[in-house]
Write a protein that holds these residues in place. Structure first.
Motif, PDB file in Angstrom:
ATOM      1  N   THR A  90       7.514  48.712  11.771  1.00  0.00           N
ATOM      2  CA  THR A  90       8.439  47.870  12.209  1.00  0.00           C
ATOM      3  C   THR A  90       9.547  48.771  12.966  1.00  0.00           C
ATOM      4  O   THR A  90       9.917  48.458  13.899  1.00  0.00           O
ATOM      5  CB  THR A  90       9.337  47.093  11.044  1.00  0.00           C
ATOM      6  OG1 THR A  90       8.614  46.401  10.638  1.00  0.00           O
ATOM      7  CG2 THR A  90      10.344  46.410  11.613  1.00  0.00           C
ATOM      8  N   SER A 104       9.391  46.947  16.213  1.00  0.00           N
ATOM      9  CA  SER A 104       8.237  45.993  16.520  1.00  0.00           C
ATOM     10  C   SER A 104       8.097  44.532  15.438  1.00  0.00           C
ATOM     11  O   SER A 104       8.027  44.995  14.193  1.00  0.00           O
ATOM     12  CB  SER A 104       6.910  46.771  16.309  1.00  0.00           C
ATOM     13  OG  SER A 104       6.862  47.931  17.357  1.00  0.00           O
ATOM     14  N   GLN A 106       6.186  40.680  14.677  1.00  0.00           N
ATOM     15  CA  GLN A 106       5.210  39.705  14.642  1.00  0.00           C
ATOM     16  C   GLN A 106       5.712  38.324  15.030  1.00  0.00           C
ATOM     17  O   GLN A 106       6.640  37.956  14.276  1.00  0.00           O
ATOM     18  CB  GLN A 106       4.352  39.883  13.578  1.00  0.00           C
ATOM     19  CG  GLN A 106       3.450  41.243  13.312  1.00  0.00           C
ATOM     20  CD  GLN A 106       2.426  41.225  14.699  1.00  0.00           C
ATOM     21  OE1 GLN A 106       1.761  40.131  15.011  1.00  0.00           O
ATOM     22  NE2 GLN A 106       2.030  42.340  14.894  1.00  0.00           N
ATOM     23  N   LYS A 107       5.205  37.446  15.645  1.00  0.00           N
ATOM     24  CA  LYS A 107       5.559  36.367  15.886  1.00  0.00           C
ATOM     25  C   LYS A 107       5.490  35.392  14.671  1.00  0.00           C
ATOM     26  O   LYS A 107       4.246  35.577  13.828  1.00  0.00           O
ATOM     27  CB  LYS A 107       4.734  35.497  17.060  1.00  0.00           C
ATOM     28  CG  LYS A 107       5.072  34.054  17.339  1.00  0.00           C
ATOM     29  CD  LYS A 107       4.254  33.362  18.391  1.00  0.00           C
ATOM     30  CE  LYS A 107       4.770  31.840  18.622  1.00  0.00           C
ATOM     31  NZ  LYS A 107       3.863  31.458  19.608  1.00  0.00           N
ATOM     32  N   GLN A 109       7.231  36.089  12.033  1.00  0.00           N
ATOM     33  CA  GLN A 109       7.923  36.785  10.910  1.00  0.00           C
ATOM     34  C   GLN A 109       9.361  35.929  10.753  1.00  0.00           C
ATOM     35  O   GLN A 109      10.104  35.780  11.733  1.00  0.00           O
ATOM     36  CB  GLN A 109       8.271  38.248  11.265  1.00  0.00           C
ATOM     37  CG  GLN A 109       6.646  39.021  10.888  1.00  0.00           C
ATOM     38  CD  GLN A 109       6.985  40.505  11.168  1.00  0.00           C
ATOM     39  OE1 GLN A 109       7.558  40.715  12.170  1.00  0.00           O
ATOM     40  NE2 GLN A 109       6.349  41.203  10.440  1.00  0.00           N
ATOM     41  N   ALA A 160       4.389  37.319  22.649  1.00  0.00           N
ATOM     42  CA  ALA A 160       4.312  38.810  22.654  1.00  0.00           C
ATOM     43  C   ALA A 160       5.009  39.075  23.948  1.00  0.00           C
ATOM     44  O   ALA A 160       5.096  38.499  25.165  1.00  0.00           O
ATOM     45  CB  ALA A 160       3.063  39.159  22.738  1.00  0.00           C
ATOM     46  N   VAL A 187       7.783  41.912  20.414  1.00  0.00           N
ATOM     47  CA  VAL A 187       7.189  40.871  19.601  1.00  0.00           C
ATOM     48  C   VAL A 187       5.587  41.006  19.959  1.00  0.00           C
ATOM     49  O   VAL A 187       5.269  41.291  21.204  1.00  0.00           O
ATOM     50  CB  VAL A 187       7.647  39.571  20.205  1.00  0.00           C
ATOM     51  CG1 VAL A 187       6.812  38.488  19.443  1.00  0.00           C
ATOM     52  CG2 VAL A 187       9.164  39.554  19.669  1.00  0.00           C
ATOM     53  N   HIS A 188       4.876  40.890  19.011  1.00  0.00           N
ATOM     54  CA  HIS A 188       3.274  40.872  19.042  1.00  0.00           C
ATOM     55  C   HIS A 188       2.858  39.542  18.656  1.00  0.00           C
ATOM     56  O   HIS A 188       3.241  38.946  17.943  1.00  0.00           O
ATOM     57  CB  HIS A 188       2.710  42.102  18.621  1.00  0.00           C
ATOM     58  CG  HIS A 188       3.197  43.317  18.948  1.00  0.00           C
ATOM     59  ND1 HIS A 188       2.679  43.976  20.003  1.00  0.00           N
ATOM     60  CD2 HIS A 188       4.030  44.156  18.149  1.00  0.00           C
ATOM     61  CE1 HIS A 188       3.534  45.141  20.158  1.00  0.00           C
ATOM     62  NE2 HIS A 188       4.151  45.337  19.067  1.00  0.00           N
ATOM     63  N   ASP A 189       1.690  39.003  19.284  1.00  0.00           N
ATOM     64  CA  ASP A 189       1.200  37.899  18.596  1.00  0.00           C
ATOM     65  C   ASP A 189      -0.411  37.824  18.668  1.00  0.00           C
ATOM     66  O   ASP A 189      -0.888  38.934  19.177  1.00  0.00           O
ATOM     67  CB  ASP A 189       1.747  36.615  19.458  1.00  0.00           C
ATOM     68  CG  ASP A 189       1.458  36.392  20.924  1.00  0.00           C
ATOM     69  OD1 ASP A 189       0.539  37.334  21.283  1.00  0.00           O
ATOM     70  OD2 ASP A 189       1.997  35.532  21.593  1.00  0.00           O
ATOM     71  N   ASP A 190      -1.064  36.941  18.260  1.00  0.00           N
ATOM     72  CA  ASP A 190      -2.640  36.866  18.218  1.00  0.00           C
ATOM     73  C   ASP A 190      -3.285  36.784  19.675  1.00  0.00           C
ATOM     74  O   ASP A 190      -4.244  37.403  19.997  1.00  0.00           O
ATOM     75  CB  ASP A 190      -2.991  35.664  17.461  1.00  0.00           C
ATOM     76  CG  ASP A 190      -2.628  35.817  15.968  1.00  0.00           C
ATOM     77  OD1 ASP A 190      -2.426  36.915  15.413  1.00  0.00           O
ATOM     78  OD2 ASP A 190      -2.734  34.523  15.103  1.00  0.00           O
ATOM     79  N   GLU A 192      -1.956  38.195  22.379  1.00  0.00           N
ATOM     80  CA  GLU A 192      -2.175  39.653  22.745  1.00  0.00           C
ATOM     81  C   GLU A 192      -3.244  40.439  22.107  1.00  0.00           C
ATOM     82  O   GLU A 192      -3.670  41.317  22.762  1.00  0.00           O
ATOM     83  CB  GLU A 192      -0.574  40.198  22.670  1.00  0.00           C
ATOM     84  CG  GLU A 192      -0.697  41.597  23.099  1.00  0.00           C
ATOM     85  CD  GLU A 192       0.640  42.252  22.337  1.00  0.00           C
ATOM     86  OE1 GLU A 192       1.348  43.010  23.346  1.00  0.00           O
ATOM     87  OE2 GLU A 192       1.175  42.246  21.218  1.00  0.00           O
ATOM     88  N   ALA A 193      -3.210  40.395  20.694  1.00  0.00           N
ATOM     89  CA  ALA A 193      -4.158  41.169  20.020  1.00  0.00           C
ATOM     90  C   ALA A 193      -5.574  40.953  20.605  1.00  0.00           C
ATOM     91  O   ALA A 193      -6.385  41.932  20.439  1.00  0.00           O
ATOM     92  CB  ALA A 193      -4.059  40.848  18.335  1.00  0.00           C
TER      93      ALA A 193
END
Length: 606
Positions: A90, A104, A106-107, A109, A160, A187-190, A192-193
């Motif tokens: 984080t 950092s 996550q969407k 959270q 993201a 921010v990160h999300d699925d 983007e992953a």
């Protein structure tokens, strides 16, 4: 008659520069800029027992000292943080930098942040780019005093992207950011992953700032009002808080997360060997497809997500990211004055290095650039609540006024058109509002008697449809208008006719700026708090076409934005949603000196 009018106007523009400097040095000038309306002080938010955070950390605003240049350490203000709950990734500190830790999230959270003010002055933190409730956004009314704690609690709703956290205290934002209080929030999300973009050591933050130091390596900021009128500029470029920044890379693809963290400086980023820049994202996250640009414009508060592929380059070679030559972002007057307003600075729009990428390792494997990056939920104009009457954001400048929609910032000064129904989508138009309507006609914000702007040539008479005003007397007062010089000049703009009389008069009109306002017109990065928006169209006047040609290929309209650079003579139409949350959300110039001088307003979402 027309040629005589144009000649007179040119002569005035040429001769008025030194007069402006003298005017800005008048004793009342500084008081006018520092005597703005106050801000109420609210009781700081406390932790809610019903909020169960996935991530919680303490964030400290404090003074410190760091080594930036060779020799004596530099006194700064900086963010530090301590993780209490959540993934260890984080928080990531940038070694040897005054910048705050990389955050950092996550969407989805739920996040609690405990802000501790360990400074000797009030502060508050704004989450620039995040879609959060109004009381969690860092509005200046939530500023806390030294020793106080403010608790933020929100769910991450953003897709993201790269966002910013920085102070937002009333009339002190620029100074605190300049002295080091800023950081990047990812921010990160699925979605983007799934792309498997370069990560870890192959994803590099690039925070660009300019600073001015004295002989003892201490920061110099805004020595006088001249330093604030067009924004404050330093003569040293720092990246991630370091001078002469260099990244060592392998011959493969990298992801560069670039942020303009300067208070005022605008950059035209391009590689020194002419290699195009591949952009995969902007303020509001990933584009739908990559865009290849010869260069990219980057104003304060804007972000870029760049795919930088060093494949095929030889070990020992290097590539330099530079800010390239461009023109038109500063007032014509500033150029004529030969840098008097900003002595000892690196000229805005000149060519200079930002950072160097040195290839230190040859490798054979590299990820491939995806052809499809994301899906964006675009809103058509037909889906807006006001397709035939865009909400106005009128920009006007003067030596004693930086205004939006004809008004300086004042808390609890919401105009009718600044009241917006929650869960609506709004069409908006940002434009330069000099002279009666600023070319905006009936769609413009109404000129007001109470809040005429203070500026040279303020007493000009302006026509705005059926609205008429007049300037009169020498150092006299018109009808509750704005302070002005050369108020008696006549000016015709399309079908608008105007006339006035006297010098140093007080007059009305949209912002009371008139011809002097047009002479002072400059580029402004306009930031709207809350949800990101989409750019519908850009148009520029013929008078500004030559300057605009030096920057126009560097704009990206294919992604979601929260900050947009509006060039002189330009109109930008945007579509912005106001969903989920009621309350006050600010919009302002992200030239932070201008924000502190009053180029800021509130939307009230009801």
């Amino acid at each position: 008659m027309s040629s005589l009018k144009n000649y007179s106007r040119r002569r005035f523009l040429t001769q008025s520069g030194l007069g402006l400097v003298a005017f800005a040095g008048m004793p009342g000038f500084l008081q006018a800029m520092e005597g703005m309306h106050g801000m109420p002080k609210l009781t700081p938010n406390k932790a809610s027992p019903n909020f169960k955070p996935d991530v919680e950390f303490d964030l400290f605003c404090q003074s410190g000292s760091v080594s930036i240049l060779s020799g004596q350490q530099t006194q700064v203000q900086q963010y530090t943080a301590l993780l209490k709950t959540g993934p260890k990734e984080t928080l990531t500190n940038i070694a040897g930098s005054y910048l705050g830790p990389l955050i950092s999230l996550q969407k989805g959270q739920k996040v609690r942040i405990n802000l501790y003010n360990k400074l000797t002055e009030p502060t508050v933190t704004h989450w620039h780019g995040l879609h959060v409730p109004a009381n969690m956004d860092g509005h200046p009314q939530y500023t806390i005093d030294p020793g106080e704690i403010l608790v933020y609690e929100f769910e991450v709703l953003n897709r993201a992207g790269m966002n910013i956290y920085h102070p937002h205290p009333h009339e002190a934002t620029a100074k605190q950011v300049y002295h080091g209080l800023a950081g990047a929030l990812f921010v990160h999300d699925d979605e983007e992953a799934k792309l498997e973009l370069p990560a870890g050591e192959y994803e590099i933050p690039i925070v660009i700032q300019d600073r001015l130091f004295d002989e003892q390596n201490q920061l110099i900021y805004a020595r006088n009002m001249h330093d604030r009128m067009t924004g404050f500029y330093g003569n040293r470029i720092l990246v991630n808080g370091r001078p002469d920044f260099q990244i060592d890379v392998a011959s493969r693809a990298y992801r560069l997360r670039i942020l303009n963290g300067s208070t005022a400086r605008i950059y035209k980023l391009g590689w020194d060997d002419g290699t195009p820049i591949t952009v995969i994202g902007v303020d509001g996250g990933l584009l739908e497809q990559p865009e290849v640009k010869p260069y990219v414009m980057l104003a304060p508060g804007e972000r870029l997500d760049v795919w930088a592929d060093f494949s095929g380059r030889n070990e020992g070679s290097q590539l330099v990211m530079r800010s390239l030559d461009f023109s038109g972002v500063l007032p014509k007057m500033a150029g004529r004055m030969g840098g008097m307003m900003h002595a000892n600075t690196l000229p805005v729009g000149s060519n200079y290095p930002i950072f160097t990428a040195r290839i230190t390792k040859k490798v054979s494997d590299s990820p491939k650039l995806p052809s499809q990056l994301s899906k964006i939920n675009w809103h058509p104009i037909s889906a807006t609540a006001n397709p035939d009457k865009p909400l106005p954001i009128g920009i006007s400048e003067g030596p004693m006024a930086m205004l939006l929609n004809s008004r300086p910032y004042k808390f609890d000064d919401i105009q009718d058109f600044e009241r917006i129904k929650v869960n609506t989508i709004q069409l908006m138009e940002i434009f330069h509002a000099h002279g009666g309507s600023g070319g905006h006609g009936k769609e413009s914000a109404p000129a007001t008697e109470e809040h005429g702007g203070m500026g040279m040539m303020g007493g000009m008479k302006h026509g705005n449809d059926d609205q008429k005003g007049s300037g009169q007397s020498m150092m006299g007062m018109g009808h509750k208008g704005g302070m002005g010089m050369m108020s008696g000049m006549k000016h015709d703009d399309d079908d608008q006719k105007s006339g006035g009389q006297g010098m140093m008069g007080m007059g009305g009109g949209m912002g009371g700026m008139g011809g002097m306002g047009m002479m002072m017109t400059m580029a402004h990065p306009i930031h709207l708090h809350g949800q990101q928006f989409q750019i519908v169209s850009r148009s520029v006047s013929a008078d500004n076409a030559a300057d605009y040609a030096t920057v126009r290929d560097g704009f990206i309209e294919s992604g979601l934005k929260d900050t947009v650079l509006v060039m002189p003579g330009e109109k930008v139409r945007i579509i912005k949603p106001f969903q989920d949350f009621k309350g006050l959300f600010m919009y302002h110039c992200h030239n932070l000196e201008h924000e502190d001088m009053g180029m800021m307003r509130d939307f009230l979402i009801e």
